[in-house]
Design a protein around this motif. Structure first.
Motif, PDB file in Angstrom:
ATOM      1  N   PHE A  10      24.370  19.477  16.808  1.00  0.00           N
ATOM      2  CA  PHE A  10      23.607  18.240  16.600  1.00  0.00           C
ATOM      3  C   PHE A  10      24.315  17.486  15.465  1.00  0.00           C
ATOM      4  CE2 PHE A  10      18.881  16.864  15.649  1.00  0.00           C
ATOM      5  CZ  PHE A  10      19.255  15.545  15.607  1.00  0.00           C
ATOM      6  N   ALA A  55      21.356  11.834  18.392  1.00  0.00           N
ATOM      7  CA  ALA A  55      19.988  11.308  18.460  1.00  0.00           C
ATOM      8  C   ALA A  55      20.037   9.776  18.414  1.00  0.00           C
ATOM      9  CB  ALA A  55      19.158  11.849  17.295  1.00  0.00           C
ATOM     10  N   THR A 125      10.704   9.424  24.607  1.00  0.00           N
ATOM     11  CA  THR A 125       9.778   8.308  24.783  1.00  0.00           C
ATOM     12  C   THR A 125       9.757   7.447  23.514  1.00  0.00           C
ATOM     13  OG1 THR A 125       7.898   9.568  23.945  1.00  0.00           O
ATOM     14  CG2 THR A 125       8.319   9.701  26.314  1.00  0.00           C
ATOM     15  N   TYR A 147       4.260   8.767  27.829  1.00  0.00           N
ATOM     16  CA  TYR A 147       4.589   9.860  28.755  1.00  0.00           C
ATOM     17  C   TYR A 147       4.246   9.505  30.211  1.00  0.00           C
ATOM     18  CZ  TYR A 147       6.302  13.319  25.443  1.00  0.00           C
ATOM     19  OH  TYR A 147       7.073  14.002  24.528  1.00  0.00           O
ATOM     20  N   ALA A 215      12.958  16.877  24.226  1.00  0.00           N
ATOM     21  CA  ALA A 215      12.659  17.442  22.909  1.00  0.00           C
ATOM     22  C   ALA A 215      11.236  17.185  22.443  1.00  0.00           C
ATOM     23  CB  ALA A 215      13.656  16.917  21.872  1.00  0.00           C
ATOM     24  N   SER A 218       4.729  18.374  22.153  1.00  0.00           N
ATOM     25  CA  SER A 218       3.273  18.233  22.268  1.00  0.00           C
ATOM     26  C   SER A 218       2.850  18.711  23.651  1.00  0.00           C
ATOM     27  CB  SER A 218       2.888  16.763  22.104  1.00  0.00           C
ATOM     28  OG  SER A 218       3.438  16.012  23.179  1.00  0.00           O
ATOM     29  N   GLY A 221       4.370  16.514  26.073  1.00  0.00           N
ATOM     30  CA  GLY A 221       5.819  16.725  26.054  1.00  0.00           C
ATOM     31  C   GLY A 221       6.210  18.000  26.788  1.00  0.00           C
ATOM     32  N   THR A 234      13.910  22.071  20.305  1.00  0.00           N
ATOM     33  CA  THR A 234      12.586  22.225  19.720  1.00  0.00           C
ATOM     34  C   THR A 234      12.716  22.604  18.247  1.00  0.00           C
ATOM     35  OG1 THR A 234      10.491  23.430  19.957  1.00  0.00           O
ATOM     36  CG2 THR A 234      12.470  24.597  20.651  1.00  0.00           C
ATOM     37  N   ALA A 331       3.213   9.049  16.511  1.00  0.00           N
ATOM     38  CA  ALA A 331       4.666   9.199  16.372  1.00  0.00           C
ATOM     39  C   ALA A 331       5.081  10.562  16.922  1.00  0.00           C
ATOM     40  CB  ALA A 331       5.047   9.006  14.912  1.00  0.00           C
ATOM     41  N   ARG A 335       6.048  17.550  15.600  1.00  0.00           N
ATOM     42  CA  ARG A 335       6.658  17.825  14.303  1.00  0.00           C
ATOM     43  C   ARG A 335       5.592  17.806  13.209  1.00  0.00           C
ATOM     44  NH1 ARG A 335      12.111  17.074  13.384  1.00  0.00           N
ATOM     45  NH2 ARG A 335      12.133  16.860  15.630  1.00  0.00           N
ATOM     46  N   ASN A 390      20.343  24.873  18.791  1.00  0.00           N
ATOM     47  CA  ASN A 390      20.795  23.539  18.462  1.00  0.00           C
ATOM     48  C   ASN A 390      21.250  23.627  17.001  1.00  0.00           C
ATOM     49  OD1 ASN A 390      21.172  20.788  18.501  1.00  0.00           O
ATOM     50  ND2 ASN A 390      18.995  20.302  18.206  1.00  0.00           N
TER      51      ASN A 390
END
Ligand SMILES: Cc1cc2nc3c(=O)[nH]c(=O)nc-3n(C[C@H](O)[C@H](O)[C@H](O)COP(=O)(O)O)c2cc1C
Length: 437
Positions: A10, A55, A125, A147, A215, A218, A221, A234, A331, A335, A390
């Protein structure tokens, strides 16, 4: 050969540690210089990594005073990087909320051709509230709506990538037939959010379509990942939640007609390495000493949709009540759950929490020797927490060079990582099958 680890690099700023850009070991190149990305990609390729990842956030979400970013836009950056590498896969982020499906399908088909089959799409998204302000809509679209839209989006882009059969291009100079029109078809999509006639204006790429990376962690997600993702990034700060996530996601696959091996799960992992534990610890402290509390607070606020944490004392233990309920966060919801989990379990002060997050923004950080690092990766890999990692080097390119020189040979000796590339596409690096048209 037994089951093999999958490793992605990454690429973020001059490294994943918030203060990496100031550290003397990080690259001296400007972050707008394409050679910066190319150099890292080449180093990752020499070390036989499966892929690199960029990203993208669609807005200036970071504080420019002290939070630089790898600013170049991912699609153009990966096109340039493709020309400087041969085997390593390349994953670029693109938003379903703020990109027309026809544009995205076309650009990723082009990238798949340009890279000769090495492209992956990190389907997002878009969590940043700045993006809503930059793209003309009235504020940020709610989490659930993003979503729902993404679901229809996938149907459209998949149909576009399949709108040319693999053998549609005949290129028969003598017979005067370039492409067989019977093998190129309109898609005539008329849905709730999108109306797209098709076909795509570019033949199908070498991988059929890009590898789908996702990634979001939720509930929405995860359900989305189970249906569409082939690789999942993740963030976890402890092995327990990584294991829960792994078994939850793999457990969802049979219900949607997929097998556990159809999706590889790659938790973030940021290694600070030293030839002794003390040396690694000293390096970690050196980096933390360069980090700025205000920047940390701003970043934390961004994660919680702009919530103001500046009134909280820095040196008193935090409680989950000091944070907004994750259910109300529009948001990056998952996380916020990771962060609140750490607060609940460890009761850090704000200063301690910010130091923990400075390392890799809520991903797992490791400080120790290469041998200990390999042990940890092997343990997660063999006990149902990961199919690979990652890798988020705290300082770039230095920490990547150290990982490549010191950890990869140990993994290879243990039979856990390739000693040469056997495939030429990202799909092959990841051990995934190619979709039929
Ligand atoms: C390793 C990793 C990289 C991510 N990269 C991006 C990114 O580039 N752009 C973005 O908008 N979101 C990114 N995300 C966020 C997720 O894609 C997702 O949109 C976010 O977590 C909100 O969804 P969730 O609430 O389902 O988790 C990333 C997440 C992880 C774990």
């Amino acid at each position: 050969m037994g089951r093999q680890l999958h490793l992605n690099v990454f690429i973020n700023s001059r490294g994943h540690h918030e203060a990496s850009w100031r550290h003397p070991d990080s690259s001296k190149l400007p972050l707008t210089d394409i050679d910066y990305t190319v150099d890292i990609a080449r180093k990752a390729e020499a070390a036989l990594f499966d892929s690199i990842f960029l990203a993208d956030v669609l807005g200036l979400w970071n504080d420019v005073r002290a939070t630089p970013f790898n600013w170049l836009e991912p699609i153009t950056t990966l096109a340039a990087t493709a020309m400087a590498t041969k085997r390593i896969g390349m994953i670029g982020t693109c938003s379903t909320t703020y990109t027309e499906p026809y544009n995205l399908a076309r650009q990723f088909a082009s990238l798949d051709h340009i890279s000769r089959g090495r492209i992956g799409w990190n389907i997002v998204t878009t969590w940043s509230h700045q993006a809503g302000a930059n793209y003309g809509s009235a504020g940020q679209m709610p989490h659930a709506d993003r979503y729902e839209r993404a679901e229809e989006y996938m149907a459209v882009v998949n149909a576009l990538w399949d709108s040319w059969a693999d053998d549609a291009v005949v290129d028969d100079r003598d017979g005067g037939l370039y492409a067989d029109p019977a093998k190129v078809h309109a898609i005539n999509h008329k849905g709730q959010f999108y109306q797209v006639e098709g076909p795509l204006n570019i033949p199908r790429g070498p991988q059929g379509r890009p590898v789908f990376v996702q990634a979001g962690s939720s509930e929405a997600g995860r359900a989305f990942a189970a249906r569409h993702a082939e690789a999942v990034f993740t963030a976890h700060m402890e092995k327990g939640t990584a294991k829960d996530f792994y078994s939850d996601l793999k457990g969802r696959l049979p219900a949607v007609g997929r097998k556990p091996e159809d999706v590889i799960i790659l938790p973030g992992f940021s290694p600070i390495l030293g030839s002794t534990e003390a040396e690694a610890q000293a390096y970690s402290e050196e980096l933390n000493a360069l980090a700025d509390i205000q920047i940390g607070l701003t970043r934390l606020s961004g994660r919680f949709g702009g919530h103001d944490f500046s009134t909280l004392p820095l040196d008193q233990p935090l409680s989950p009540d000091d944070f907004p309920d994750p259910e109300t966060v529009q948001a990056a919801r998952s996380r916020t759950e990771v962060i609140i989990g750490v607060v609940r379990n460890e009761r850090p002060t704000m200063r301690q929490l910010l130091a923990k997050l400075a390392g890799a923004r809520g991903h797992f950080t490791f400080t120790g020797t290469p041998e200990q690092c390999a042990d940890l990766l092997q343990d997660w890999f063999e006990t149902g927490a990961a199919d690979g990692f990652n890798i988020m080097p705290p300082v770039l390119p230095r920490s990547l060079e150290v990982f490549a020189a010191e950890v990869i040979p140990i993994l290879q000796k243990r039979g856990l990582f390739r000693t040469e590339y056997t495939g030429t596409t990202l799909r092959e690096n990841f051990g995934l099958s190619r979709p039929a048209a």
